[in-house]
Write an enzyme that holds these catalytic residues in place. Sequence first.
Site, PDB file in Angstrom:
ATOM      1  N   LYS A  52       0.844  -1.206   0.000  1.00 54.93           N
ATOM      2  CA  LYS A  52       0.000   0.000   0.000  1.00 54.93           C
ATOM      3  C   LYS A  52       0.875   1.250   0.000  1.00 54.93           C
ATOM      4  O   LYS A  52       0.611   2.211  -0.720  1.00 54.93           O
ATOM      5  CB  LYS A  52      -0.942  -0.022   1.221  1.00 54.93           C
ATOM      6  CG  LYS A  52      -2.029  -1.084   1.063  1.00 54.93           C
ATOM      7  CD  LYS A  52      -2.818  -1.350   2.334  1.00 54.93           C
ATOM      8  CE  LYS A  52      -3.748  -2.543   2.084  1.00 54.93           C
ATOM      9  NZ  LYS A  52      -4.516  -2.957   3.275  1.00 54.93           N
ATOM     10  N   GLN A  96      -4.661  -1.591   9.340  1.00 53.68           N
ATOM     11  CA  GLN A  96      -4.514  -2.900   8.707  1.00 53.68           C
ATOM     12  C   GLN A  96      -5.170  -3.981   9.583  1.00 53.68           C
ATOM     13  O   GLN A  96      -4.881  -4.088  10.771  1.00 53.68           O
ATOM     14  CB  GLN A  96      -3.014  -3.214   8.497  1.00 53.68           C
ATOM     15  CG  GLN A  96      -2.740  -4.516   7.775  1.00 53.68           C
ATOM     16  CD  GLN A  96      -3.289  -4.545   6.350  1.00 53.68           C
ATOM     17  OE1 GLN A  96      -3.171  -3.585   5.591  1.00 53.68           O
ATOM     18  NE2 GLN A  96      -3.912  -5.662   5.971  1.00 53.68           N
ATOM     19  N   ASP A 119     -10.974   2.616   3.574  1.00 47.57           N
ATOM     20  CA  ASP A 119     -11.271   1.190   3.387  1.00 47.57           C
ATOM     21  C   ASP A 119     -12.765   0.962   3.108  1.00 47.57           C
ATOM     22  O   ASP A 119     -13.158  -0.116   2.669  1.00 47.57           O
ATOM     23  CB  ASP A 119     -10.883   0.392   4.652  1.00 47.57           C
ATOM     24  CG  ASP A 119      -9.581  -0.379   4.478  1.00 47.57           C
ATOM     25  OD1 ASP A 119      -9.218  -0.658   3.311  1.00 47.57           O
ATOM     26  OD2 ASP A 119      -8.928  -0.689   5.489  1.00 47.57           O
TER      27      ASP A 119
END
Length: 284
Positions: A52, A96, A119
């Site tokens: 990422k 995460q 997200d």
Amino acid sequence: MPQIINGKEISQQIKDELKLEVARLAKKGRRACLAVIQVGNDPASSVYVNNKKKACAYIGIESKSYELSKETSEEELISLVEKLNDDSQVNGILVQLPLPVHIDEDRIIRTISPDKDVDGFHPVSVGRLWIGEKGFLSCTPAGIIQLLKRSGITIEGKECVVIGRSNIVGKPMAALLLRENGTVTVAHSRTKDLKDITKRADILIVAVGKKKYITREYVREGAVVVDVGMHRDENGKLCGDVDYDDVAPVTSAITPVPGGVGPMTIAMLMDNCVETMRIREGKA
Ligand code: NAP
């Protein structure tokens, strides 16, 4: 021969488009910064986090890394997220997953400001998706829509079957297919006669979480099959939820594993980061 849907190529195309857009927005003084939080040092999570950060660097987005020890308490993590919510220099926050078991993931997800929820997991983002409002889309399903569209596959009017109803894949997938005017059925572990249902599908999305579970008996001749699964087979090779060698010959198009859905998730995360810049520009 089926069309092999190339996620590697399509995700690169999207990242290149985003890179140009970021450069254009930067000229107008717009910038984006993604805060990436990792708790503990699970090797798979470290790989995802690094990928990422690399993608951010490629398209020209700043990323700030927060690597916390696995002993970090829920309260400590909450206060970091709250601090980042208030930081006007940060426009996206990514925590995460999975988190260590002593931390309540849902509480963390709900603490991230919906305006920085790149997200797309916050209940506000989920609600926006279902009522058809603009907002951050869950990255893997959004990537699948791009894979289909950019491969010339029409969703409108098609019979779409999604296997799996998780909050991160199955449910948002169903919402997005519906938004594209597909006729959607969602199957899960309590579904009866799964084969009868999947054989109706023009487009079959498989997110069952079981290695090579879907064989050709589940697939109608000429269907489009999208495999979300990610596993290692008995020889350590990556494979999906679909038994690719068995299924591919009866399809009209199929995503391989690796190189299908996988690369799209990060590309769409980057799109959500750029979305924060578009919103600031007032064009979203
Ligand atoms: P998950 O949370 O384990 O959900 C699996 C779903 O499949 C559940 O809804 C479950 O039903 C359903 N299911 C299980 N057994 C079934 C059966 N025999 N028949 C019909 N439905 C069944 O998995 P997930 O997080 O959605 O992920 C799915 C797969 O995608 C995994 O292989 C994961 O590794 C992969 N994945 C890949 C990416 C990527 O970027 N490529 C991203 C996310 C996930 P119930 O709800 O009834 O239990």
